[in-house]
Design a protein around this motif. Structure first.
Motif, PDB file in Angstrom:
ATOM      1  N   SER A   1       0.424  -1.402  -0.191  1.00 44.24           N
ATOM      2  CA  SER A   1       0.182  -0.045   0.087  1.00 44.24           C
ATOM      3  C   SER A   1       0.967   1.054   0.471  1.00 44.24           C
ATOM      4  O   SER A   1       0.520   2.561  -0.805  1.00 44.24           O
ATOM      5  N   HIS A   2       2.222   0.705   0.113  1.00 42.59           N
ATOM      6  CA  HIS A   2       2.832   2.341   0.281  1.00 42.59           C
ATOM      7  C   HIS A   2       3.187   2.900  -0.851  1.00 42.59           C
ATOM      8  O   HIS A   2       4.010   3.949  -1.058  1.00 42.59           O
ATOM      9  N   GLU A   3       2.520   1.655  -1.488  1.00 44.37           N
ATOM     10  CA  GLU A   3       3.083   2.739  -3.172  1.00 44.37           C
ATOM     11  C   GLU A   3       2.410   3.252  -4.286  1.00 44.37           C
ATOM     12  O   GLU A   3       2.252   3.635  -5.285  1.00 44.37           O
ATOM     13  N   VAL A   4       1.300   3.252  -3.322  1.00 43.47           N
ATOM     14  CA  VAL A   4      -0.212   3.737  -4.115  1.00 43.47           C
ATOM     15  C   VAL A   4      -0.178   5.428  -4.866  1.00 43.47           C
ATOM     16  O   VAL A   4       0.337   5.970  -4.127  1.00 43.47           O
TER      17      VAL A   4
END
Lengths: 195, 195, 195, 195, 195, 195
Positions: C134-137
């Motif tokens: 999710s950190h790359e969303v």
């Protein structure tokens, strides 16, 4: 009807006699022709080698691995490789061999939670190691398995089934092989007597 | 002399005639018997299927993949699987087929840096995807390869060679298969005329 | 009978009235009490928050996600987290909502191969990104989803369902939560009229 | 002023009374309204469940985990999930509870190097396992933690806090939630007496 | 002739005297100028620091690591980082120091299968840990290595060589550094007396 | 007082004059001696090379990277390598150079969420690629960076700083290097005028 492969799929009638015979045998036993037999028949020479390898590992009578245990290996490693065909088709066969309608889904999702024995857990730990990081296999793995009563021929069987279905998983993912609808329900109904 | 397998290795003389004949042919061509033929001969039925599969993929004449390109696929994917036997043995064959003494080490360490064509790079990108994450293969991969002039049969070849040697890598890691010392130097010397 | 949790499981009769009522409602609808309601009831305050969160995401009527699509998100992400309870229980619900007996196994093994629409594929791509990295969303993800007809509230729904079941998966793995045997077969039989 | 969420953020005055009361309480204690309370208030039903879950895990008085230890779990797992909001906000709270201005940065970067006890290291090892690979949790993990003096209720607490903040991390990454500037400095100054 | 770097490569004659002298020394010993000396000379200040660090680790006489063992560390970790230059160049040096024509390829493909001692295996296990997940290094690693007869200064050497060549690998990958063709064959021929 | 290294740490007075002078300079500027200078001084030859490399990359005046941008690279990549020393020490320097008290924590936790420019985001994307998978660097990376106004010398700088601090991170993890307590607060207070 959805396609069963990205590649052309031969008609049964057009196949060489040896292939046709083998496929008819399976059909008689299963009640239908599993799609892998037709999808891979696009390449007869590879098909013959594939089926011979499959039979050498799954039809042989020697060794301490039961037929159900061999299917557990296939289902666990095929799930790790996200191969839809193999999880669904061999999940069906696993349910039937083991006469346990729940075990295939358990092994596919997380074999550590499945209703299986510690010996079978150890078998699957090794099958997964062969599947996912075979370069780290060492003597300690053999010792662990021997501690669970497997001999070296059993260990070859575990490793070879994992390795061979790694090939099968990749061919199914390459061709977009579709499992027959029949597999999904097989072995799930308690009274299903002769399957 | 170091062992070539964790498992018993049969003597050539003790093997069934068909296996012995095939092995003698290889020996005549290579000048020695590659250990894979002896190590896997511990299981004749599996050996026959393995060799038949191997021959179906590597000896066939059709398709646009050169013999050297097929070996590139083997070397790149076997390096990713850290299979000592396959990198060393097929690295030798790659050098000989391509008549390029450097290419095998380049492909083994980092194929993105190898002295190969963009078409061959694309071929290896796909072979690596089949090897490492075949569940993500999709139509876009086929389109990319077609853009490099590969047809769908070539794509099957690339995928199948990657898949088959994934099996081979795992069997070699399972058995601790040792490459013959001869392979390390083959194809490295410029004048080495007939190898 | 196998344990359904590593932790003590309260009797229905011993639970506070609000919890007991809610559980009886589910029982009436499903025909049995799903184990998650009993296993998590070991901690009433957490149970109430869990059920409230669950209901806020799955029982609401607004938004363009169908109930079946919400279950697809649960099954795909729970398979990635190897949560046996959620794959089996929500696989059953997915089959029933979608009236498609095959779709749950397809989504669980490899959603890229499932018989779903391109819009649903994009929905699952995003749900998996929230689940696994999710950190790359970033904004590009929102643009892709809008291109498939999702508005920003739908995107919140996709993300929140993925996030909430990530919590659920971890609680199930922590407690060793066992799915009810009933779930495995639900929605698989064609005529199964009212389930 | 930078946006605190990709989604609309309600005004405090527009919120339902129960939410407004709860937020005013936090504001009174902290001196400002932490952005998570406003960003998630975009969805009142989910907000209520989120806050109830949060309170059930962090405000309860039972169990052997200190309030500082609960914050350590949040900081370590949120750093693994690269959640800016949770690392910064709960890092502040951790510093204040522990009265140790360095510990939050240590736990966020590499908890193995933090100035914490071996018991706290074991607690964080398990929290990280729940966060990153909960499917591998087994009885051996429970035995290890019991060896450090944790009972099974403590282990639930560790796992549930890790699981719940995994949800929180994903919601923060989904909404692009921005931590309040105030958090960065809180608890870093030695004399900061009552925070 | 293929380029040896993405960046401009200075002529030997144009380099400052100290750099030129050092390079001529290497040329005299090796028979050619290894490309790393020219490719990195694009930045003299960095070159001087790089060479000084290299010499401090590889030319020193103290400690129990043999020169061949230091090269094993370089080859194993450079293979993990897929650095073509370092695997090929230091593979050559490893063969020469150890007078073993096979060892470099073995260590590069899978050091667990190499013809090296258990002490050397442990050395490479630690070098790989420093290379791939140094944040997990702990006292247990030191204890293991001491059990193989390494003292703490040896452990520094192992770690520092792994760390320094991690830098070297990244610079080679950044610049697209090409190994000299000569390296590929060095140390492979049995009678190669003075190399 | 906690140890700053697993290895013996020399007294400033016992160091060779050149090292002592350099350290005193830093002390005068920073107000204390950063532990890295003492911990690595255990090996004077390596220390000199390390400091020379450091200075070549961080003290030079040419190129378009600001001093703050170089520190961003260090903080982002050191966080990925979980190096406590480098994140804390260079986080402090980053805050001071950029005069932005929040930026270091943002870059350390998730640089994609930091208050930095798109050009700086692209710079960090490349620094992270060099740090984590430099073997995949290719011409497309150079084109992307040129599109953000970086020339090839800037790209070398980005890559070299990432590579050098990869070495530094591994040495800090090897030695268990402890950051000075002073770093944690530096640059966080708005009025901190002269730093």
């Amino acid at each position: 009807m959805p396609r069963i492969s990205r590649y052309p799929v031969p008609e049964l009638a057009d196949l060489p006699e040896d292939m046709r015979q083998r496929i008819l045998e399976v059909q008689q036993k299963a009640g239908f022709v599993p799609n892998v037999f037709l999808a891979l028949a696009h390449r007869p020479a590879e098909w013959r080698a594939f089926v011979a390898y499959h039979d050498a590992l799954l039809l042989k009578d020697s060794g301490s691995l039961s037929k159900g245990e061999r299917e557990m290996i296939i289902v666990a490693t095929s799930a790790a490789n996200q191969c839809l065909y193999c999880v669904v088709a061999h999940g069906a066969i696993l349910r039937i061999y083991e006469k346990k309608p729940l075990v295939a889904d358990q092994v596919a999702v997380n074999y550590r939670k499945a209703d299986i024995t510690p010996r079978q857990q150890a078998m699957l730990d090794f099958a997964m190691k062969i599947s996912q990081r075979s370069h780290e296999v060492d003597e300690a793995d053999f010792a662990t398995l021997r501690g669970h009563g497997f001999d070296d021929e059993d260990i070859w069987d575990i490793g070879a089934i994992s390795a061979f279905f790694g090939l099968s998983n990749r061919m199914a993912n390459l061709t977009g092989m579709r499992p027959n609808d029949e597999f999904y329900l097989m072995g799930r109904l308690p009274r299903e007597k002769k399957a």
